[in-house]
Design an enzyme around this catalytic site. Structure first.
Site, PDB file in Angstrom:
ATOM      1  N   ASP A   1      43.548  35.073   0.223  1.00 59.11           N
ATOM      2  CA  ASP A   1      43.980  36.483   0.039  1.00 59.11           C
ATOM      3  C   ASP A   1      43.008  36.501   0.454  1.00 59.11           C
ATOM      4  O   ASP A   1      42.304  37.332   1.567  1.00 59.11           O
ATOM      5  CB  ASP A   1      44.349  36.999  -0.258  1.00 59.11           C
ATOM      6  CG  ASP A   1      44.608  37.532  -1.354  1.00 59.11           C
ATOM      7  OD1 ASP A   1      43.914  36.528  -2.377  1.00 59.11           O
ATOM      8  OD2 ASP A   1      45.082  37.965  -2.669  1.00 59.11           O
TER       9      ASP A   1
ATOM     10  N   ASP B   1      36.676  37.689  -3.774  1.00 63.43           N
ATOM     11  CA  ASP B   1      35.449  38.983  -4.450  1.00 63.43           C
ATOM     12  C   ASP B   1      33.825  38.538  -5.165  1.00 63.43           C
ATOM     13  O   ASP B   1      33.612  38.416  -4.415  1.00 63.43           O
ATOM     14  CB  ASP B   1      36.851  40.209  -5.516  1.00 63.43           C
ATOM     15  CG  ASP B   1      35.185  41.014  -5.749  1.00 63.43           C
ATOM     16  OD1 ASP B   1      35.246  42.298  -4.790  1.00 63.43           O
ATOM     17  OD2 ASP B   1      35.139  41.911  -6.651  1.00 63.43           O
TER      18      ASP B   1
ATOM     19  N   GLY C   1      34.403  35.971  -6.524  1.00 64.16           N
ATOM     20  CA  GLY C   1      34.354  34.191  -5.991  1.00 64.16           C
ATOM     21  C   GLY C   1      34.025  33.631  -7.558  1.00 64.16           C
ATOM     22  O   GLY C   1      34.351  32.286  -7.305  1.00 64.16           O
ATOM     23  N   LEU C   2      34.864  33.972  -8.692  1.00 67.64           N
ATOM     24  CA  LEU C   2      34.633  33.595 -10.215  1.00 67.64           C
ATOM     25  C   LEU C   2      35.915  32.705 -10.157  1.00 67.64           C
ATOM     26  O   LEU C   2      35.722  31.732 -10.988  1.00 67.64           O
ATOM     27  CB  LEU C   2      34.410  34.339 -10.542  1.00 67.64           C
ATOM     28  CG  LEU C   2      33.020  34.718 -11.012  1.00 67.64           C
ATOM     29  CD1 LEU C   2      32.890  36.377 -12.144  1.00 67.64           C
ATOM     30  CD2 LEU C   2      31.619  34.240 -11.987  1.00 67.64           C
ATOM     31  N   THR C   3      36.738  33.715  -9.606  1.00 66.92           N
ATOM     32  CA  THR C   3      38.360  32.598  -9.641  1.00 66.92           C
ATOM     33  C   THR C   3      38.317  31.920  -9.121  1.00 66.92           C
ATOM     34  O   THR C   3      38.671  30.538  -9.672  1.00 66.92           O
ATOM     35  CB  THR C   3      39.290  33.944  -9.519  1.00 66.92           C
ATOM     36  OG1 THR C   3      39.193  34.735 -10.214  1.00 66.92           O
ATOM     37  CG2 THR C   3      41.013  33.105  -9.902  1.00 66.92           C
TER      38      THR C   3
ATOM     39  N   ASP D   1      47.848  43.016  -3.601  1.00 65.65           N
ATOM     40  CA  ASP D   1      48.999  43.961  -4.265  1.00 65.65           C
ATOM     41  C   ASP D   1      47.890  44.521  -5.328  1.00 65.65           C
ATOM     42  O   ASP D   1      46.806  44.552  -5.180  1.00 65.65           O
ATOM     43  CB  ASP D   1      50.197  42.960  -5.209  1.00 65.65           C
ATOM     44  CG  ASP D   1      49.045  42.735  -6.457  1.00 65.65           C
ATOM     45  OD1 ASP D   1      47.671  41.668  -5.806  1.00 65.65           O
ATOM     46  OD2 ASP D   1      49.665  42.704  -7.512  1.00 65.65           O
TER      47      ASP D   1
HETATM   48  P1  IMP Z   1      36.930  37.526  -7.516  1.00 71.17           P
HETATM   49  O1  IMP Z   1      37.699  36.002  -9.057  1.00 71.17           O
HETATM   50  O2  IMP Z   1      36.224  38.346  -8.587  1.00 71.17           O
HETATM   51  O3  IMP Z   1      37.387  36.658  -6.125  1.00 71.17           O
HETATM   52  O4  IMP Z   1      39.111  37.557  -7.259  1.00 71.17           O
HETATM   53  C1  IMP Z   1      39.855  37.662  -6.674  1.00 71.17           C
HETATM   54  C2  IMP Z   1      41.462  37.634  -6.657  1.00 71.17           C
HETATM   55  O5  IMP Z   1      41.386  39.172  -7.377  1.00 71.17           O
HETATM   56  C3  IMP Z   1      41.486  37.608  -5.684  1.00 71.17           C
HETATM   57  O6  IMP Z   1      42.604  36.202  -5.319  1.00 71.17           O
HETATM   58  C4  IMP Z   1      42.688  38.944  -5.810  1.00 71.17           C
HETATM   59  O7  IMP Z   1      44.079  38.550  -6.294  1.00 71.17           O
HETATM   60  C5  IMP Z   1      42.248  39.957  -6.698  1.00 71.17           C
HETATM   61  N1  IMP Z   1      41.049  40.841  -5.723  1.00 71.17           N
HETATM   62  C6  IMP Z   1      40.439  41.311  -5.406  1.00 71.17           C
HETATM   63  N2  IMP Z   1      39.960  41.750  -4.395  1.00 71.17           N
HETATM   64  C7  IMP Z   1      40.889  42.566  -4.646  1.00 71.17           C
HETATM   65  C8  IMP Z   1      41.683  43.547  -3.468  1.00 71.17           C
HETATM   66  O8  IMP Z   1      41.137  44.496  -3.025  1.00 71.17           O
HETATM   67  N3  IMP Z   1      43.452  43.880  -3.563  1.00 71.17           N
HETATM   68  C9  IMP Z   1      43.628  42.919  -3.798  1.00 71.17           C
HETATM   69  N4  IMP Z   1      43.323  42.040  -4.825  1.00 71.17           N
HETATM   70  C10 IMP Z   1      42.256  42.310  -4.814  1.00 71.17           C
HETATM   71 MG    MG Z   2      44.592  35.396  -4.985  1.00 66.58          MG
END
Ligand code: IMP
Ligand code: MG
Length: 198
Positions: free
Chosen positions: A116, A119, A121-123, A175
């Site tokens: 979706d 952010d 990108g770590l996950t 969400d």
């Molecule tokens: P990352 O590991 O920082 O890239 O986090 C990504 C995950 O954080 C996404 O898969 C979402 O589940 C959640 N996330 C990040 N930004 C948003 C947002 O603006 N709205 C809802 N969920 C978010």
């Molecule tokens: Mg997600």
């Protein structure tokens, strides 16, 4: 707010907490169709008729996935993974706990991970590593939203719907505390929405 309310027949109170619609249902619809076309063309060109093994990380991408696959004119399968972030420490490492693994093997397959939003990108970086260990032929990433500015992990994102800025967004599957996923558009929320109790 007129544009929003015209589409709705539901709970007016909740909609008062919407701050700004960033992408309307129509805008999302046309971009998703374009993405589907780009994906089909890419796989046809690189791998002929070999099927795409789509992997989605639950739950935020489920609405995007449902629309996207109907725009991909190419053989494909769909499988899911679920993760839960560790209470502490996971923010920096991206290491998460797998709560549901794939149901079929991706060995030798062309995997397309559908997300979706990316952010830091770590996950996803961690998930791509886990998927890589399962021996696929290729792994590509498709995300509806990309907050490129916040990127920490170096992720090759081949298919991207929209780039967005730092604001938190909900709707179209995304969400805040499990709510707002059913909005047909993507929007920001007013401060009051974040202050509401769970
Ligand atoms: P990352 O590991 O920082 O890239 O986090 C990504 C995950 O954080 C996404 O898969 C979402 O589940 C959640 N996330 C990040 N930004 C948003 C947002 O603006 N709205 C809802 N969920 C978010
Ligand atoms: Mg997600």
């Amino acid at each position: 707010m007129g544009r929003i309310c015209a589409d709705l027949d539901g709970d007016i109170v909740d909609y008062n907490l919407i701050q700004k619609v960033l992408f309307t249902e129509d805008e999302i619809g046309s971009r998703v169709k374009e993405l589907g076309g780009e994906i089909a063309a890419y796989y046809k060109e690189n791998y002929g008729e070999k099927e795409i093994s789509i992997v989605m990380i639950l739950k935020g991408g489920f609405i995007f996935l449902a629309d996207l696959i109907r725009s991909i004119d190419h053989p494909l399968t769909v499988d899911f993974m679920a993760i839960s972030s560790y209470e502490s420490g996971s923010k920096d490492t991206g290491i998460v706990r797998l709560t549901m693994d794939l149901t079929s093997s991706i060995k030798g397959k062309n995997v397309l991970v559908v997300e979706d939003i990316i952010d830091t990108g770590l996950t996803l970086g961690y998930i791509v590593k886990v998927l890589g260990e399962k021996g696929p032929n290729s792994i590509q990433i498709c995300t509806l939203l990309d907050r490129i500015k916040n990127r920490i992990a170096d992720l090759p994102v081949r298919f991207r719907g929209f780039e967005i800025d730092s604001y938190f967004v909900v709707g179209y599957g995304l969400d805040f505390r499990q709510r707002w996923r059913n909005l047909p558009f993507i929007c920001t929320l007013k401060e009051e929405a974040f202050a509401l109790e769970e």
